[in-house]
Motif scaffolding. Structure first.
Motif, PDB file in Angstrom:
ATOM      1  N   ILE A 269      -9.572  -0.957   4.643  1.00 40.08           N
ATOM      2  CA  ILE A 269     -10.731  -1.135   3.773  1.00 40.08           C
ATOM      3  C   ILE A 269     -11.383  -2.456   4.161  1.00 40.08           C
ATOM      4  CG2 ILE A 269     -11.427  -1.600   1.388  1.00 40.08           C
ATOM      5  CD1 ILE A 269      -9.212   0.306   0.492  1.00 40.08           C
TER       6      ILE A 269
ATOM      7  N   VAL B  33      -0.604   3.456  14.620  1.00 36.80           N
ATOM      8  CA  VAL B  33       0.584   3.815  13.836  1.00 36.80           C
ATOM      9  C   VAL B  33       1.147   5.089  14.443  1.00 36.80           C
ATOM     10  CG1 VAL B  33       1.445   4.522  11.561  1.00 36.80           C
ATOM     11  CG2 VAL B  33      -0.384   2.802  11.729  1.00 36.80           C
TER      12      VAL B  33
ATOM     13  N   ALA C  91      -2.931  13.846   8.542  1.00 39.27           N
ATOM     14  CA  ALA C  91      -2.804  12.392   8.618  1.00 39.27           C
ATOM     15  C   ALA C  91      -2.518  11.833   7.224  1.00 39.27           C
ATOM     16  CB  ALA C  91      -4.095  11.781   9.173  1.00 39.27           C
TER      17      ALA C  91
ATOM     18  N   ARG D  17      -1.872  -4.021  16.173  1.00 42.93           N
ATOM     19  CA  ARG D  17      -3.231  -4.182  15.682  1.00 42.93           C
ATOM     20  C   ARG D  17      -4.011  -5.122  16.589  1.00 42.93           C
ATOM     21  NH1 ARG D  17      -3.206  -7.009  10.164  1.00 42.93           N
ATOM     22  NH2 ARG D  17      -2.535  -8.766  11.423  1.00 42.93           N
TER      23      ARG D  17
ATOM     24  N   TYR E 284       0.859   5.649   0.709  1.00 45.05           N
ATOM     25  CA  TYR E 284       0.199   6.722   1.429  1.00 45.05           C
ATOM     26  C   TYR E 284       0.814   8.059   1.037  1.00 45.05           C
ATOM     27  CZ  TYR E 284      -1.307   2.669   3.863  1.00 45.05           C
ATOM     28  OH  TYR E 284      -1.848   1.432   4.120  1.00 45.05           O
TER      29      TYR E 284
ATOM     30  N   LEU F 257      -4.489   6.974   2.215  1.00 40.01           N
ATOM     31  CA  LEU F 257      -4.266   5.787   1.397  1.00 40.01           C
ATOM     32  C   LEU F 257      -4.537   6.115  -0.063  1.00 40.01           C
ATOM     33  CD1 LEU F 257      -3.808   2.654   1.218  1.00 40.01           C
ATOM     34  CD2 LEU F 257      -6.298   2.437   1.444  1.00 40.01           C
TER      35      LEU F 257
ATOM     36  N   GLY G 296      -6.804  -6.502   6.862  1.00 44.37           N
ATOM     37  CA  GLY G 296      -5.951  -5.684   7.726  1.00 44.37           C
ATOM     38  C   GLY G 296      -4.594  -5.376   7.172  1.00 44.37           C
ATOM     39  N   THR G 297      -4.477  -5.272   5.849  1.00 45.40           N
ATOM     40  CA  THR G 297      -3.166  -5.055   5.243  1.00 45.40           C
ATOM     41  C   THR G 297      -3.009  -3.657   4.665  1.00 45.40           C
ATOM     42  OG1 THR G 297      -3.971  -6.027   3.193  1.00 45.40           O
ATOM     43  CG2 THR G 297      -2.827  -7.482   4.741  1.00 45.40           C
ATOM     44  N   ASN G 298      -3.906  -2.742   5.055  1.00 42.84           N
ATOM     45  CA  ASN G 298      -3.749  -1.365   4.628  1.00 42.84           C
ATOM     46  C   ASN G 298      -4.363  -0.471   5.701  1.00 42.84           C
ATOM     47  OD1 ASN G 298      -6.706  -0.744   3.801  1.00 42.84           O
ATOM     48  ND2 ASN G 298      -6.212  -2.651   2.720  1.00 42.84           N
ATOM     49  N   PHE G 299      -4.173   0.817   5.552  1.00 45.98           N
ATOM     50  CA  PHE G 299      -4.649   1.795   6.525  1.00 45.98           C
ATOM     51  C   PHE G 299      -5.473   2.836   5.765  1.00 45.98           C
ATOM     52  CE2 PHE G 299      -1.911   0.061   9.734  1.00 45.98           C
ATOM     53  CZ  PHE G 299      -0.789  -0.372   9.038  1.00 45.98           C
ATOM     54  N   ALA G 300      -6.777   2.598   5.676  1.00 46.41           N
ATOM     55  CA  ALA G 300      -7.622   3.421   4.820  1.00 46.41           C
ATOM     56  C   ALA G 300      -8.225   4.614   5.544  1.00 46.41           C
ATOM     57  CB  ALA G 300      -8.740   2.561   4.231  1.00 46.41           C
TER      58      ALA G 300
ATOM     59  N   TRP H  24      -8.038   7.141   8.990  1.00 45.56           N
ATOM     60  CA  TRP H  24      -7.120   7.600  10.018  1.00 45.56           C
ATOM     61  C   TRP H  24      -7.784   8.641  10.911  1.00 45.56           C
ATOM     62  CZ3 TRP H  24      -1.623   6.451   9.854  1.00 45.56           C
ATOM     63  CH2 TRP H  24      -1.228   5.677   8.749  1.00 45.56           C
TER      64      TRP H  24
ATOM     65  N   TYR I 134      -3.631   0.329  -2.684  1.00 46.99           N
ATOM     66  CA  TYR I 134      -3.553  -0.854  -1.834  1.00 46.99           C
ATOM     67  C   TYR I 134      -3.517  -2.107  -2.707  1.00 46.99           C
ATOM     68  CZ  TYR I 134      -8.618  -1.546  -2.435  1.00 46.99           C
ATOM     69  OH  TYR I 134      -9.875  -1.752  -2.944  1.00 46.99           O
TER      70      TYR I 134
ATOM     71  N   TRP J 244       4.374   1.160  12.256  1.00 45.30           N
ATOM     72  CA  TRP J 244       3.250   0.375  12.743  1.00 45.30           C
ATOM     73  C   TRP J 244       3.512  -0.041  14.178  1.00 45.30           C
ATOM     74  CZ3 TRP J 244       2.839  -5.309  13.125  1.00 45.30           C
ATOM     75  CH2 TRP J 244       1.511  -5.732  13.349  1.00 45.30           C
TER      76      TRP J 244
ATOM     77  N   ASN K 213       1.479 -11.840  10.561  1.00 39.48           N
ATOM     78  CA  ASN K 213       0.581 -10.764  11.012  1.00 39.48           C
ATOM     79  C   ASN K 213       1.317  -9.462  11.311  1.00 39.48           C
ATOM     80  OD1 ASN K 213      -1.983 -12.149  10.957  1.00 39.48           O
ATOM     81  ND2 ASN K 213      -1.190 -13.368  12.654  1.00 39.48           N
TER      82      ASN K 213
ATOM     83  N   LYS L 267      -7.581  -7.489  16.199  1.00 39.94           N
ATOM     84  CA  LYS L 267      -8.619  -7.957  15.308  1.00 39.94           C
ATOM     85  C   LYS L 267      -9.995  -7.813  15.981  1.00 39.94           C
ATOM     86  CE  LYS L 267      -5.608 -11.291  12.984  1.00 39.94           C
ATOM     87  NZ  LYS L 267      -5.366 -12.715  12.649  1.00 39.94           N
TER      88      LYS L 267
ATOM     89  N   ASP M  34      -1.466  -8.155  17.522  1.00 36.68           N
ATOM     90  CA  ASP M  34      -0.177  -8.373  16.874  1.00 36.68           C
ATOM     91  C   ASP M  34       0.649  -7.106  17.020  1.00 36.68           C
ATOM     92  OD1 ASP M  34      -2.291  -9.869  14.662  1.00 36.68           O
ATOM     93  OD2 ASP M  34      -0.632 -11.037  15.508  1.00 36.68           O
TER      94      ASP M  34
ATOM     95  N   LEU N   5       3.280  -5.787   9.694  1.00 32.26           N
ATOM     96  CA  LEU N   5       3.325  -4.813   8.604  1.00 32.26           C
ATOM     97  C   LEU N   5       4.560  -3.944   8.802  1.00 32.26           C
ATOM     98  CD1 LEU N   5      -0.417  -4.026   8.986  1.00 32.26           C
ATOM     99  CD2 LEU N   5       0.548  -4.794   6.830  1.00 32.26           C
TER     100      LEU N   5
ATOM    101  N   PHE O 180       6.605  -0.331   7.178  1.00 26.26           N
ATOM    102  CA  PHE O 180       6.570   0.848   6.321  1.00 26.26           C
ATOM    103  C   PHE O 180       7.950   1.114   5.708  1.00 26.26           C
ATOM    104  CE2 PHE O 180       2.498   2.904   6.718  1.00 26.26           C
ATOM    105  CZ  PHE O 180       1.989   2.478   7.937  1.00 26.26           C
TER     106      PHE O 180
ATOM    107  N   SER P   1       0.846  -1.192   0.000  1.00 27.71           N
ATOM    108  CA  SER P   1       0.000   0.000   0.000  1.00 27.71           C
ATOM    109  C   SER P   1       0.883   1.243   0.000  1.00 27.71           C
ATOM    110  CB  SER P   1      -0.957   0.014   1.194  1.00 27.71           C
ATOM    111  OG  SER P   1      -0.273  -0.198   2.415  1.00 27.71           O
TER     112      SER P   1
END
Lengths: 110, 123
Positions: free
Chosen positions: B102, B37, A45, B50, A38, A48, B107-111, B113, A51, B47, A97, B52, B61, A99, A101, A36
């Protein structure tokens, strides 16, 4: 995991296209199509813009496009505009699990 | 539309503790996977971790280097996410954002904030 590698800065003139690279490893960028991107303007902030490597969220300009080859992902901004001047960050799923940046790239519109 | 509002940021001494909150509205909070974040002054995004949804186990995690000092939790009855930070260090000084992805993207993006809340760790 280590941060993904991005160039510190990229610049271009209005109307030009620029590409920002995001280099990882076989454990993150190279293994998953879960990249993704940004955009962040000063004092705001992040937003996105890409993605899953190539997908654009609703409302994001088609001037932004993403791609990936091996362990490097790329963001291309076409038809560069003044408002594109901002910081850009990539992010990748890194397995287990987690991520990670990239360090960020400052885009300057000349 | 998802709205996220962080609060709780302040000046705290090294070794101290702090709990941040993130209030969500405009969405069914209980369905969301929520992230924290952070961004140190003039630096990049990092990051923090997170949680769930409860339906997906409610598990947390964290990056390996943050396990132990930071704890993420949620209260779905109050549509609120929390970040408990203990044994704070000067290098924890940052704007802390809550974010969610999204829907149905794992959970692999940050749509979405929040506006962020500033935590300053200094004596």
């Amino acid at each position: 995991q280590s941060a993904l590698t991005q160039p510190a800065s990229v610049s271009g003139s209005p109307g030009q296209s620029i590409t920002i690279s995001c280099t990882g490893t076989s454990s993150d960028v190279g293994s998953y199509n879960l990249i993704s991107w940004y955009q962040q303007h000063p004092g705001q902030a992040p937003k996105l813009i890409i993605y899953e490597v190539t997908k654009r969220p609703s409302g994001v300009s088609t001037r932004f496009s993403g791609s990936k080859s091996g362990t490097t992902a790329s963001l291309t901004i076409s038809g560069l505009q003044a408002d594109d001047e901002a910081d850009y960050f990539c992010c990748s799923y890194a397995g287990s699990n987690s991520l990670v940046f990239g360090g960020g790239t400052k885009v300057t519109v000349l | 539309e998802v709205q996220l509002v962080e609060s709780g940021g302040t000046l705290v001494k090294p070794g101290g503790s702090l709990r941040l909150s993130c209030a969500a509205s405009g969405v069914t909070f209980s369905n969301l996977w929520m992230n924290w974040v952070r961004q140190a002054p003039g630096k990049g995004l990092e990051w923090v971790g997170r949680i769930k949804s409860e339906a997906d186990g409610g598990t947390t995690d964290y990056p390996a280097h943050m396990k132990g000092r930071f704890t993420i939790s949620r209260d779905d009855s109050r549509n609120t996410l929390f970040l408990q930070m203990d044994s704070l260090k000067t290098e924890d000084t940052a704007v802390y954002y809550c974010s969610t992805d999204i829907p149905f993207t794992g959970g692999t993006n940050f749509a979405f904030w929040g506006q962020g809340t500033l935590v300053t760790v200094s004596s």
